[in-house]
Scaffold this motif. Structure first.
Motif, PDB file in Angstrom:
ATOM      1  N   ASP A  66     -17.450   7.645 -18.933  1.00 22.20           N
ATOM      2  CA  ASP A  66     -16.754   7.312 -20.182  1.00 22.20           C
ATOM      3  C   ASP A  66     -17.303   8.047 -21.391  1.00 22.20           C
ATOM      4  O   ASP A  66     -16.631   8.117 -22.430  1.00 22.20           O
ATOM      5  N   LYS A  67     -18.517   8.559 -21.313  1.00 24.20           N
ATOM      6  CA  LYS A  67     -19.161   9.183 -22.469  1.00 24.20           C
ATOM      7  C   LYS A  67     -19.598  10.604 -22.114  1.00 24.20           C
ATOM      8  O   LYS A  67     -19.930  10.893 -20.967  1.00 24.20           O
ATOM      9  N   PRO A  81     -20.491  14.890 -29.594  1.00 24.16           N
ATOM     10  CA  PRO A  81     -19.640  13.799 -30.089  1.00 24.16           C
ATOM     11  C   PRO A  81     -18.637  13.340 -29.040  1.00 24.16           C
ATOM     12  O   PRO A  81     -18.125  14.131 -28.249  1.00 24.16           O
ATOM     13  N   ASP A  82     -18.373  12.054 -29.034  1.00 22.21           N
ATOM     14  CA  ASP A  82     -17.426  11.456 -28.094  1.00 22.21           C
ATOM     15  C   ASP A  82     -16.025  11.437 -28.710  1.00 22.21           C
ATOM     16  O   ASP A  82     -15.874  11.544 -29.928  1.00 22.21           O
ATOM     17  N   GLY A  83     -15.004  11.287 -27.854  1.00 25.68           N
ATOM     18  CA  GLY A  83     -13.652  11.081 -28.338  1.00 25.68           C
ATOM     19  C   GLY A  83     -12.613  12.051 -27.846  1.00 25.68           C
ATOM     20  O   GLY A  83     -11.411  11.823 -28.039  1.00 25.68           O
ATOM     21  N   ASP A  84     -13.022  13.141 -27.219  1.00 27.49           N
ATOM     22  CA  ASP A  84     -12.037  14.098 -26.699  1.00 27.49           C
ATOM     23  C   ASP A  84     -11.173  13.478 -25.617  1.00 27.49           C
ATOM     24  O   ASP A  84     -11.608  12.591 -24.870  1.00 27.49           O
ATOM     25  N   GLY A  85      -9.952  13.990 -25.500  1.00 27.08           N
ATOM     26  CA  GLY A  85      -9.065  13.565 -24.416  1.00 27.08           C
ATOM     27  C   GLY A  85      -9.429  14.299 -23.140  1.00 27.08           C
ATOM     28  O   GLY A  85      -8.817  15.321 -22.797  1.00 27.08           O
ATOM     29  N   VAL A  86     -10.431  13.802 -22.439  1.00 26.88           N
ATOM     30  CA  VAL A  86     -10.869  14.411 -21.189  1.00 26.88           C
ATOM     31  C   VAL A  86     -10.140  13.723 -20.036  1.00 26.88           C
ATOM     32  O   VAL A  86      -9.927  12.508 -20.063  1.00 26.88           O
ATOM     33  N   ASP A 101      -3.281   1.813 -15.745  1.00 23.37           N
ATOM     34  CA  ASP A 101      -4.111   0.625 -15.895  1.00 23.37           C
ATOM     35  C   ASP A 101      -5.064   0.892 -17.057  1.00 23.37           C
ATOM     36  O   ASP A 101      -5.707   1.946 -17.103  1.00 23.37           O
ATOM     37  N   ILE A 102      -5.150  -0.006 -18.028  1.00 26.34           N
ATOM     38  CA  ILE A 102      -5.928   0.252 -19.239  1.00 26.34           C
ATOM     39  C   ILE A 102      -7.261  -0.492 -19.227  1.00 26.34           C
ATOM     40  O   ILE A 102      -7.649  -1.119 -20.207  1.00 26.34           O
ATOM     41  N   ASN A 103      -7.990  -0.367 -18.140  1.00 23.04           N
ATOM     42  CA  ASN A 103      -9.320  -0.953 -18.046  1.00 23.04           C
ATOM     43  C   ASN A 103     -10.351   0.156 -17.877  1.00 23.04           C
ATOM     44  O   ASN A 103     -10.078   1.166 -17.222  1.00 23.04           O
ATOM     45  N   PRO A 104     -11.557  -0.012 -18.467  1.00 27.44           N
ATOM     46  CA  PRO A 104     -12.606   0.997 -18.257  1.00 27.44           C
ATOM     47  C   PRO A 104     -13.024   1.030 -16.797  1.00 27.44           C
ATOM     48  O   PRO A 104     -13.154  -0.006 -16.149  1.00 27.44           O
ATOM     49  N   LEU A 105     -13.234   2.229 -16.278  1.00 26.59           N
ATOM     50  CA  LEU A 105     -13.565   2.388 -14.861  1.00 26.59           C
ATOM     51  C   LEU A 105     -14.816   3.230 -14.667  1.00 26.59           C
ATOM     52  O   LEU A 105     -14.992   3.835 -13.606  1.00 26.59           O
ATOM     53  N   PHE A 118      -4.027  10.940  -9.366  1.00 28.51           N
ATOM     54  CA  PHE A 118      -4.871   9.939 -10.010  1.00 28.51           C
ATOM     55  C   PHE A 118      -5.538  10.662 -11.182  1.00 28.51           C
ATOM     56  O   PHE A 118      -6.218  11.678 -10.984  1.00 28.51           O
ATOM     57  N   GLU A 119      -5.384  10.156 -12.415  1.00 29.25           N
ATOM     58  CA  GLU A 119      -5.963  10.796 -13.592  1.00 29.25           C
ATOM     59  C   GLU A 119      -6.575   9.726 -14.496  1.00 29.25           C
ATOM     60  O   GLU A 119      -5.876   8.846 -14.992  1.00 29.25           O
ATOM     61  N   TYR A 120      -7.880   9.847 -14.734  1.00 28.41           N
ATOM     62  CA  TYR A 120      -8.594   8.888 -15.574  1.00 28.41           C
ATOM     63  C   TYR A 120      -8.847   9.506 -16.939  1.00 28.41           C
ATOM     64  O   TYR A 120      -9.371  10.621 -17.055  1.00 28.41           O
ATOM     65  N   LEU A 121      -8.454   8.776 -17.991  1.00 30.14           N
ATOM     66  CA  LEU A 121      -8.605   9.213 -19.376  1.00 30.14           C
ATOM     67  C   LEU A 121      -9.546   8.229 -20.080  1.00 30.14           C
ATOM     68  O   LEU A 121      -9.115   7.199 -20.613  1.00 30.14           O
ATOM     69  N   PRO A 122     -10.856   8.487 -20.083  1.00 27.74           N
ATOM     70  CA  PRO A 122     -11.793   7.519 -20.650  1.00 27.74           C
ATOM     71  C   PRO A 122     -11.633   7.312 -22.149  1.00 27.74           C
ATOM     72  O   PRO A 122     -12.021   6.254 -22.669  1.00 27.74           O
ATOM     73  N   ASN A 123     -11.080   8.295 -22.852  1.00 24.74           N
ATOM     74  CA  ASN A 123     -10.856   8.156 -24.291  1.00 24.74           C
ATOM     75  C   ASN A 123      -9.385   7.983 -24.640  1.00 24.74           C
ATOM     76  O   ASN A 123      -8.989   8.138 -25.797  1.00 24.74           O
ATOM     77  N   GLY A 124      -8.582   7.657 -23.636  1.00 30.01           N
ATOM     78  CA  GLY A 124      -7.167   7.455 -23.867  1.00 30.01           C
ATOM     79  C   GLY A 124      -6.413   8.768 -24.029  1.00 30.01           C
ATOM     80  O   GLY A 124      -6.938   9.861 -23.788  1.00 30.01           O
ATOM     81  N   GLY A 125      -5.163   8.636 -24.422  1.00 26.80           N
ATOM     82  CA  GLY A 125      -4.254   9.769 -24.539  1.00 26.80           C
ATOM     83  C   GLY A 125      -2.948   9.426 -23.851  1.00 26.80           C
ATOM     84  O   GLY A 125      -2.797   8.368 -23.237  1.00 26.80           O
ATOM     85  N   TRP A 126      -1.960  10.326 -24.008  1.00 27.23           N
ATOM     86  CA  TRP A 126      -0.660  10.151 -23.358  1.00 27.23           C
ATOM     87  C   TRP A 126      -0.008   8.808 -23.710  1.00 27.23           C
ATOM     88  O   TRP A 126       0.585   8.131 -22.882  1.00 27.23           O
ATOM     89  N   GLY A 127      -0.184   8.393 -24.969  1.00 21.27           N
ATOM     90  CA  GLY A 127       0.470   7.186 -25.429  1.00 21.27           C
ATOM     91  C   GLY A 127      -0.404   5.955 -25.507  1.00 21.27           C
ATOM     92  O   GLY A 127       0.056   4.895 -25.945  1.00 21.27           O
ATOM     93  N   THR A 128      -1.668   6.064 -25.103  1.00 23.26           N
ATOM     94  CA  THR A 128      -2.568   4.919 -25.221  1.00 23.26           C
ATOM     95  C   THR A 128      -3.899   5.378 -25.801  1.00 23.26           C
ATOM     96  O   THR A 128      -4.368   6.489 -25.525  1.00 23.26           O
ATOM     97  N   ASP A 129      -4.516   4.543 -26.618  1.00 23.03           N
ATOM     98  CA  ASP A 129      -5.822   4.847 -27.195  1.00 23.03           C
ATOM     99  C   ASP A 129      -6.951   4.212 -26.410  1.00 23.03           C
ATOM    100  O   ASP A 129      -8.119   4.339 -26.780  1.00 23.03           O
ATOM    101  N   ARG A 130      -6.618   3.528 -25.333  1.00 25.67           N
ATOM    102  CA  ARG A 130      -7.631   2.842 -24.532  1.00 25.67           C
ATOM    103  C   ARG A 130      -7.909   3.630 -23.262  1.00 25.67           C
ATOM    104  O   ARG A 130      -7.198   4.567 -22.910  1.00 25.67           O
TER     105      ARG A 130
END
Length: 305
Positions: free
Chosen positions: A122-123, A128-133, A193-197, A156-168
């Protein structure tokens, strides 16, 4: 295959999923690809069918480099008796200093059961954190032409900083019928699914009977149908890249990684989700590091897009 392994009776082209009775523990499928990434350098993985992407292009930051040095092998930091493949990507926001990474296996996969154990982060490791990785496990074929109807892709694509319509945090499961880049047009089905993984996650995808079922850690969270069902053989891939529409406003370098413990595929068989890890454990208990009995396809290998 073990208890609760099911087969389809549907015939697609020359492929037939043959009905079969449940088999006891110890009966491995005939056509299987398994790799537990117990390598020390990529040259060893290459001997077992893996390749690295070099071609510049979609997705990610335009004109960024697809970085060979971003794939490495390490002792699992969470288990010193295990080894993992690591995908490392970095950016300072510019194309010149962005490094995406992608590793691919042969283009010969279609119906069956796909699975991988992946460590999402997630980090960033620094910066600095926050990029759409985007951290991934997926199968894909080349796009022969814009809106090609024979295109196949399952993600399967995990977006830890959100993106594609969600900030979570979000894990997207996406099945593609086709698309074109310019103007951007897509035909797909997706759920997220909008849960941290962050941590280890077992991802399973069952492809058969004109249905795609995506599981994470034993839970079904996406099911897609015949309108986005794959038509042609795909390569199996892992990659990590940056969404150009979600880049931190900073020129400081930052670096992210994801680890892969193992990957497993069974051709033309729907393996029950709770049996996948047992099958992998059985292979490991026999000290099998790599196995590939999946017959080659008519297609050339593919590591792009």
């Amino acid at each position: 295959m073990k208890n609760s392994v099911f087969f389809s009776l549907a015939t697609l082209g020359a492929s037939m999923l043959i009905a079969c009775a449940s088999q006891p523990l110890g009966a491995q499928p005939t056509q299987v690809m398994f790799d537990d990434f117990s390598y020390t350098r990529f040259a060893e993985a290459q001997k077992h069918g893996w390749q690295l992407r070099s071609e510049v292009g979609h997705p990610g930051i335009k004109n960024a480099t697809w970085w060979h040095e971003g794939v490495s092998f390490h002792v699992d930091p969470h288990n010193p008796d295990n080894r993992v493949m690591r995908l490392t990507s970095k950016t300072d926001g510019s194309a010149a200093n962005t490094r995406h990474v992608q590793v691919c296996h042969k283009r010969k996969y279609l119906e069956g059961t796909y699975a991988a154990r992946v460590y999402f982060t997630d980090k960033p490791q620094y910066g600095p954190d926050g990029d759409g990785v985007i951290q991934t496990f997926y199968a894909i074929s080349p796009l022969a032409a814009p809106m090609d109807k024979n295109y196949s892709e399952m993600d399967f694509e995990y977006l830890p900083n959100g993106g594609w319509g969600t900030d979570r945090h979000a894990l997207f499961a996406t099945s593609w019928e086709t698309f074109q880049l310019t103007p951007w047009t897509k035909v797909n089905a997706y759920d997220y699914d909008i849960n941290p993984l962050e941590g280890w996650n077992t991802l399973v995808l069952q492809v058969g009977n004109e249905t795609l079922k995506y599981y994470i850690n034993g839970k079904l969270y996406a099911e897609h149908g015949s309108d986005v069902y794959p038509e042609v053989a795909m390569s199996i891939n892992f990659n990590q890249w940056f969404d150009p529409n979600k880049i931190v406003n900073s020129s400081e370098m930052r670096q992210y990684y994801q680890d892969v413990d193992w990957v497993y595929f069974v051709k033309d068989s729907i393996v029950a989700v709770n049996e996948v890890s047992k099958q992998v454990q059985q292979l490991r208990s026999q000290n099998i590091k790599q196995k590939d009995t999946v017959a080659p396809s008519e297609y050339a290998d593919y590591c792009s897009l």
